[in-house]
Design an enzyme around this catalytic site. Structure first.
Site, mmCIF file in Angstrom:
data_model
loop_
_atom_site.group_PDB
_atom_site.id
_atom_site.type_symbol
_atom_site.label_atom_id
_atom_site.label_comp_id
_atom_site.label_asym_id
_atom_site.label_seq_id
_atom_site.Cartn_x
_atom_site.Cartn_y
_atom_site.Cartn_z
ATOM 1 N N ASN A 192 2.518 -10.157 0.640
ATOM 2 C CA ASN A 192 2.555 -11.613 0.650
ATOM 3 C C ASN A 192 3.972 -12.175 0.784
ATOM 4 O O ASN A 192 4.221 -13.089 1.572
ATOM 5 C CB ASN A 192 1.900 -12.152 -0.620
ATOM 6 N N ILE A 233 -0.260 -1.572 -1.276
ATOM 7 C CA ILE A 233 -1.252 -0.804 -2.013
ATOM 8 C C ILE A 233 -2.100 -1.724 -2.884
ATOM 9 O O ILE A 233 -3.235 -1.402 -3.236
ATOM 10 C CB ILE A 233 -0.608 0.297 -2.890
ATOM 11 N N ASP A 234 -1.554 -2.888 -3.255
ATOM 12 C CA ASP A 234 -2.262 -3.809 -4.151
ATOM 13 C C ASP A 234 -3.488 -4.425 -3.499
ATOM 14 O O ASP A 234 -4.374 -4.928 -4.194
ATOM 15 C CB ASP A 234 -1.334 -4.939 -4.598
ATOM 16 N N MET A 244 -1.442 0.969 -10.736
ATOM 17 C CA MET A 244 -0.702 -0.177 -10.231
ATOM 18 C C MET A 244 -1.662 -1.232 -9.666
ATOM 19 O O MET A 244 -2.872 -1.016 -9.598
ATOM 20 C CB MET A 244 0.285 0.264 -9.151
ATOM 21 N N GLY A 245 -1.087 -2.352 -9.232
ATOM 22 C CA GLY A 245 -1.915 -3.388 -8.641
ATOM 23 C C GLY A 245 -1.454 -4.799 -8.911
ATOM 24 O O GLY A 245 -2.025 -5.758 -8.406
ATOM 25 N N GLU A 254 -2.566 -2.491 -14.289
ATOM 26 C CA GLU A 254 -1.352 -2.849 -15.013
ATOM 27 C C GLU A 254 -1.258 -4.323 -15.401
ATOM 28 O O GLU A 254 -0.579 -4.680 -16.360
ATOM 29 C CB GLU A 254 -0.117 -2.480 -14.190
ATOM 30 N N LEU A 295 3.789 7.799 -8.135
ATOM 31 C CA LEU A 295 3.045 8.902 -7.520
ATOM 32 C C LEU A 295 1.764 8.387 -6.873
ATOM 33 O O LEU A 295 1.334 8.905 -5.834
ATOM 34 C CB LEU A 295 2.720 9.970 -8.566
ATOM 35 N N ARG A 309 1.288 5.764 -5.196
ATOM 36 C CA ARG A 309 1.477 5.115 -3.911
ATOM 37 C C ARG A 309 2.210 5.985 -2.892
ATOM 38 O O ARG A 309 2.299 5.619 -1.725
ATOM 39 C CB ARG A 309 2.226 3.781 -4.079
#
Length: 382
Positions: free
Chosen positions: A106, A133-134, A177-178, A234, A284, A286
């Protein structure tokens, strides 16, 4: 004769270099392009005029690049001041760069739009390659980088579940993650073979966290005597919007949270008296090249090629994207999305795909094709 410049922004992924390779190959097929450059470490590289020669890469080198995690030209989260855009435009003019591609999420697409609005009057064409990745980019079915992170989440969850089932003496909290969206943690549900398999609970930012309800559910699952495995994103928050794990610090749009898995495992220990531990795959998740999704890599290359093809036709202000055509068989078409429509809007998991501490079968049907084939078969118990 003009040059094409490619820059990366934000965190790397396991397939970002595949998009880079796709864009380079496309540019090499255009006889009127006399150079392909890579800005070392994103927009900072443009401002410093620090460029790598990408146009001379051979096909074997591009194949190796496509298989490599991270970013071969580097990336950054460099904050830009208002005057930096004019400085970048001057650099582009000075080096004969008429075409620019920025790959990112973004924030990078916002940068892309700002640069395009400034450069369009100079016939400098700027476009975007989706990368995160999110998976929180709006208007595209999914973003390159997500499928591989989702595969990692599913495989790691299945392997952790096997360990806990073999020695069911604790609660294991696995953090993915995210940022503000739970797409990666949600993908851990693909690890299940049966409904009762781990993850037993999934905590997502889209659903307010209720501490008492969480502890009650952990206690009930624990009573079955088979251990407990929890997947958590997260960025989970309480009903009032405050993060469960307070942010450590904020830099621009990026907020860095404390380890929520650590917080939850301590909560289980202190409130329930049950042994608990936290696992945080972090980076790790990602960058793991071993678990890259073939679908993700193929689409990443295609998005790089489409973005390059678009700007080289003299069309700026567009981001390459994907539109789902069918679920089974899985098919996506390539589309172009006007950058002005992106508006820094973070895409969350739709309510229809959410269930109490879980995700719906519809989400799994949507996500499954993205991870690139079946998970490794293992024997859980005899």
């Amino acid at each position: 004769m003009s040059k094409l410049l490619i820059a990366h922004g934000g965190a790397p992924t396991a397939v970002l270099n595949a998009s880079l390779a796709g864009a380079i190959r496309e540019a090499q097929s255009h006889a009127d392009i006399d150079g392909v450059l890579g800005a070392r470490h994103g927009t900072a590289g443009i401002l410093k005029e620090d460029f790598a020669d990408l146009g001379s890469l051979t096909q074997p080198e591009l194949k190796a690049l496509s298989l490599s995690p991270g970013s071969a030209i580097g990336t950054s989260r460099t904050p830009l001041e208002a005057g930096d855009y004019a400085r970048m435009r001057d650099v582009l003019r000075r080096h004969g760069i008429r075409y620019v591609l920025l790959a990112g999420g973004n924030g990078t697409m916002d940068t892309c739009l700002r640069l395009w609005n400034l450069c369009r009057q100079d016939d400098i064409f700027v476009g975007g390659i989706p990368k995160t990745i999110d998976n929180d980019l709006a208007l595209t079915d999914h973003a390159p980088g997500y499928g591989s992170a989702a595969r990692f989440a599913a495989v790691s969850m299945r392997e952790i579940a096997a360990d806990v089932a073999a020695l069911p003496i604790h609660v294991c909290i696995v953090e993915y993650m995210g940022r503000n969206a739970g797409w990666i943690a949600a993908a851990s549900a693909l690890a299940r073979r049966k409904a009762e398999d781990a993850p037993h609970l999934i905590l997502l930012p889209e659903v307010p966290f209720d501490e008492d309800d969480f502890l009650e559910r952990v206690q009930c699952i624990w009573a079955l005597g088979k251990g407990v495995v929890v997947a958590v994103s997260e960025g989970i928050r309480r009903a009032d919007g405050t993060p469960v794990a307070p942010p450590v610090f904020t830099s621009g749009r990026a907020t860095y949270f404390g380890a929520v898995s650590q917080y939850l495992s301590r909560l289980v220990i202190e409130k329930l008296g049950i042994k608990a531990r936290c696992e945080t795959p972090g980076i790790l998740g990602r960058c793991c090249a071993e678990l890259v999704s073939d679908t993700d890599r193929r689409e990443a290359e295609a998005m790089g090629a489409l973005a390059a093809r678009t700007v080289l036709k003299g069309q700026g202000g567009q981001m390459a994207g994907l539109k789902r055509i069918s679920e089974d068989p899985y098919r996506c078409s390539e589309i172009l999305i006007p950058l002005e429509n992106m508006k820094l809007t973070e895409r969350s998991i739709p309510d229809a795909w959410l269930m109490p501490y879980d995700v719906s079968p519809a989400f799994l049907d949507w996500c499954r094709p993205l991870i690139g084939g079946a998970l490794p078969e293992t024997v859980m118990e005899l």
